[in-house]
Design an enzyme around this catalytic site. Structure first.
Site, PDB file in Angstrom:
ATOM      1  N   CYS A   1       0.862  -1.189   0.000  1.00  0.00           N
ATOM      2  CA  CYS A   1       0.000   0.000   0.000  1.00  0.00           C
ATOM      3  C   CYS A   1       0.898   1.238   0.000  1.00  0.00           C
ATOM      4  O   CYS A   1       2.086   1.127  -0.329  1.00  0.00           O
ATOM      5  CB  CYS A   1      -0.962  -0.016   1.190  1.00  0.00           C
TER       6      CYS A   1
ATOM      7  N   CYS B   1      -1.201   0.787   7.417  1.00  0.00           N
ATOM      8  CA  CYS B   1      -2.636   0.472   7.577  1.00  0.00           C
ATOM      9  C   CYS B   1      -3.028  -0.762   6.771  1.00  0.00           C
ATOM     10  O   CYS B   1      -3.171  -1.863   7.313  1.00  0.00           O
ATOM     11  CB  CYS B   1      -3.503   1.664   7.175  1.00  0.00           C
ATOM     12  N   ARG B   2      -3.234  -0.610   5.473  1.00  0.00           N
ATOM     13  CA  ARG B   2      -3.830  -1.682   4.677  1.00  0.00           C
ATOM     14  C   ARG B   2      -2.921  -2.893   4.487  1.00  0.00           C
ATOM     15  O   ARG B   2      -3.357  -4.038   4.696  1.00  0.00           O
ATOM     16  CB  ARG B   2      -4.255  -1.133   3.297  1.00  0.00           C
ATOM     17  N   SER B   3      -1.668  -2.664   4.069  1.00  0.00           N
ATOM     18  CA  SER B   3      -0.848  -3.855   3.764  1.00  0.00           C
ATOM     19  C   SER B   3      -0.392  -4.614   5.021  1.00  0.00           C
ATOM     20  O   SER B   3      -0.336  -5.850   4.976  1.00  0.00           O
ATOM     21  CB  SER B   3       0.324  -3.515   2.838  1.00  0.00           C
TER      22      SER B   3
HETATM   23  P1  4NP Z   1      -1.706   2.859   4.126  1.00  0.00           P
HETATM   24  O1  4NP Z   1      -2.376   4.198   4.724  1.00  0.00           O
HETATM   25  O2  4NP Z   1      -1.203   3.205   2.736  1.00  0.00           O
HETATM   26  O3  4NP Z   1      -2.852   1.895   4.090  1.00  0.00           O
HETATM   27  O4  4NP Z   1      -0.590   2.460   5.076  1.00  0.00           O
HETATM   28  C1  4NP Z   1      -1.720   5.422   4.774  1.00  0.00           C
HETATM   29  C2  4NP Z   1      -0.833   5.698   5.781  1.00  0.00           C
HETATM   30  C3  4NP Z   1      -0.207   6.921   5.842  1.00  0.00           C
HETATM   31  C4  4NP Z   1      -0.484   7.893   4.893  1.00  0.00           C
HETATM   32  C5  4NP Z   1      -1.375   7.619   3.866  1.00  0.00           C
HETATM   33  C6  4NP Z   1      -1.989   6.384   3.799  1.00  0.00           C
HETATM   34  N1  4NP Z   1       0.138   9.174   4.976  1.00  0.00           N
HETATM   35  O5  4NP Z   1      -0.172  10.026   4.141  1.00  0.00           O
HETATM   36  O6  4NP Z   1       0.982   9.399   5.858  1.00  0.00           O
END
Ligand code: 4NP
Length: 162
Positions: free
Chosen positions: A16, A21-23
């Site tokens: 991700c 979060c997602r991965s």
């Molecule tokens: P992920 O979520 O891609 O599912 O880990 C995010 C975590 C952090 C950010 C964006 C998405 N950020 O902008 O910091």
């Protein structure tokens, strides 16, 4: 069926943006399913991000809590995906189209045949992408887990039968 020492583990990498979060949730959901099905020794599950924003950090506290409520423990630390990952994993699964494009840009077309979208493993009325829950409320984290739990049996099946 479980592997003997001569059977290489099948390797899957979830990707991700931030890898907090997602991965990491995808990694924990698939690992937990593999343990439940007695095939944990047959697979290697990992996750990574396309950005460097959170390198070294554990999964987001909200994601860890939501997963823990489903008896899924998230233990990963954020790291950035590399071209070497694409070469070394049997299956690379992106959470959304932007991740997918960025992964494909790391390698040539022949080398990208095993890069897929998480929603490829979902049947029925699901979104095409796993929505980024980072800036939203608690329900976003539940939706991510719902999608990952729905997709994981097909991912495990593909890994073990390919
Ligand atoms: P992920 O979520 O891609 O599912 O880990 C995010 C975590 C952090 C950010 C964006 C998405 N950020 O902008 O910091």
């Amino acid at each position: 069926m479980t592997s003997d020492s001569s059977t290489p583990k099948r390797r899957v990498l979830f990707v991700c943006l931030g890898n907090i979060c997602r991965s990491p949730a995808a990694e924990g959901v698939l690992q937990t399913l593999a343990v439940q099905q007695g095939v944990a020794d047959d697979i290697f599950v990992d996750s990574a991000g396309t950005s460097s924003y959170h390198i070294g950090e554990p999964a987001d506290r909200r994601m860890r809590l939501a997963a823990s409520n489903r008896d899924i423990e998230l233990t990963s630390r954020s790291r950035m995906v590399s071209p070497r990952d694409i070469a070394e994993f049997d299956l690379v699964i992106a959470m959304d189209h932007k991740n997918l494009r960025e992964l494909k840009a790391l390698v040539n077309e022949v080398e990208s045949q095993h890069i897929r979208l998480l929603s490829d493993y979902l049947e029925g009325d699901w979104p095409d992408e796993v929505p980024d829950p980072y800036y939203g409320g608690d329900e976003g984290f539940e939706q991510v887990l719902d999608m990952l739990q729905a997709a994981s049996p097909a991912i495990l099946d593909e890994l073990l039968t390919a």
